[in-house]
Design an enzyme around this catalytic site. Sequence first.
Site, PDB file in Angstrom:
ATOM      1  CB  THR A 195      30.698-106.752 -67.980  1.00  0.00           C
ATOM      2  OG1 THR A 195      30.441-107.399 -69.230  1.00  0.00           O
ATOM      3  CG2 THR A 195      30.510-105.251 -68.163  1.00  0.00           C
ATOM      4  CD  GLU A 211      33.263-106.707 -76.761  1.00  0.00           C
ATOM      5  OE1 GLU A 211      33.913-107.045 -75.766  1.00  0.00           O
ATOM      6  OE2 GLU A 211      32.315-107.362 -77.200  1.00  0.00           O
ATOM      7  N   PRO A 212      37.309-107.094 -76.464  1.00  0.00           N
ATOM      8  CG  PRO A 212      38.765-107.217 -74.646  1.00  0.00           C
ATOM      9  CD  PRO A 212      37.911-106.254 -75.426  1.00  0.00           C
ATOM     10  CB  SER A 229      31.741-105.202 -80.429  1.00  0.00           C
ATOM     11  OG  SER A 229      32.019-106.584 -80.425  1.00  0.00           O
ATOM     12  N   GLY A 284      30.848-110.915 -62.993  1.00  0.00           N
ATOM     13  CA  GLY A 284      31.245-111.539 -64.257  1.00  0.00           C
ATOM     14  C   GLY A 284      32.367-110.781 -64.942  1.00  0.00           C
ATOM     15  CB  CYS A 326      24.339-106.860 -72.661  1.00  0.00           C
ATOM     16  SG  CYS A 326      25.975-106.278 -73.125  1.00  0.00           S
ATOM     17  CG  ASN A 327      25.771-104.684 -76.821  1.00  0.00           C
ATOM     18  OD1 ASN A 327      24.875-103.969 -76.389  1.00  0.00           O
ATOM     19  ND2 ASN A 327      27.045-104.452 -76.568  1.00  0.00           N
ATOM     20  CD  GLN A 330      30.269-111.726 -74.146  1.00  0.00           C
ATOM     21  OE1 GLN A 330      30.285-111.203 -75.258  1.00  0.00           O
ATOM     22  NE2 GLN A 330      29.799-111.099 -73.082  1.00  0.00           N
TER      23      GLN A 330
END
Length: 422
Positions: free
Chosen positions: A191, A112-113, A107, A189, A50-51, A118
């Site tokens: 998140t 963030e793990p 990130s 998922g 998403c980022n 991913q």
Amino acid sequence: MAFIALGINHKTASVDVRERVAFTPEQMVEALQALCRLTPTREAAILSTCNRSELYLQQDVAATDEVLTWLADYHRLSLDELRACAYVHTDDKAVRHMMRVASGLDSMVLGEPQILGQMKSAYAVAREAGSVGPLLGRLFQATFSTAKVVRTDTAIGENPVSVAFAAVSLAKQIFSDLHRSQALLIGAGETITLVARHLHEQGVKRIVVANRTLERASTLAEEFGAHAILLADIPQELYNSDIVISSTASQLPILGKGAVEQALKRRRHKPMFMVDIAVPRDIEPQVGELEDVYLYSVDDLHEVVAENLKSRQGAAQAAEALVNIGTDDFMSRLRELAAVDVLKAYRQQAERIRDEELGKAQRLLANGSSVEDVMAQLARGLTNKLLHAPSVQLKKLSAEGRIEALAMAQELFALNQGPDKS
């Protein structure tokens, strides 16, 4: 050939652009194969979250424009629009970038793990597509190793800090007592799993998980004592929901303005807090125009993220140092690998000369020549032939004025450059 890291992220592109450049899981294998077929790229992997959407490549630097053109064409985006927000890193900078991304240093939420998992998925998909070879494969393994060291040797992974955590933190600001709140989570998922865990830890009264497949929603719901429904059942649950957090891979919005308006009427306009973490977006932006709705996108989480950054700076500095070490180690090993082929060819040449001179010596001995004479001739022959090619090249370099090459030769052959002190 060079390593290239090319892409866009939350720092360079708006969510509107990011959702247009995002790759769906269904597109990934075909896109990788097309990339390698239609451009000079030798090896490739794609990370799309998403980022960020990033391409990790092994190819000539000169071919970067062709890849940018392919990326723009693939997503039906103008090349100028893509260039305005794209970045390109090469060789050691590309290696460092990949390691920083995998370690959570690039990130939106520092440390963030999820991103490491991913990236591992991106590598697995690239292997499935047959687009990863030995060089990019080594780079991914080195990246995973460095990220693991960062996680274990620094405090950057301590305390749950992620986009999911930031979303729950915002919910706490809107509803001071989450024990009386009900939450609807759309998707199942990683998140949403993290969101469910955080909400569960905060003692949210009731959690409902909506997903395209009921089986996956049920699996997640069981873990946190939640209730599972299908996406089609959302209208029946929406009016009960104080908190709505969505993160799916859908290419079309799941919640529209009309559905939310109907829910607000049934709620008698009791406020709703909504977070759309998905790219492309799950909730129509027009929903944010409704009174009594607090709608946030991933870009709106920056303020919460900034607070988390303050406690992570010390760990980030240590992590950056580990990434630099990982980058230097990988590039050093890569250079050693490059020398292997040269050393192999040089050894084969020397062994060929050795065998030729040994054959001559054996024939001389068979014809009755003295051992002393044969040994002396063997030594002279080996010395002359082994030194012939380097001598010719050194004279040529000297005549061309390439003094730096002569200095390199002295270092290569470990020659004493000072006066004889014996």
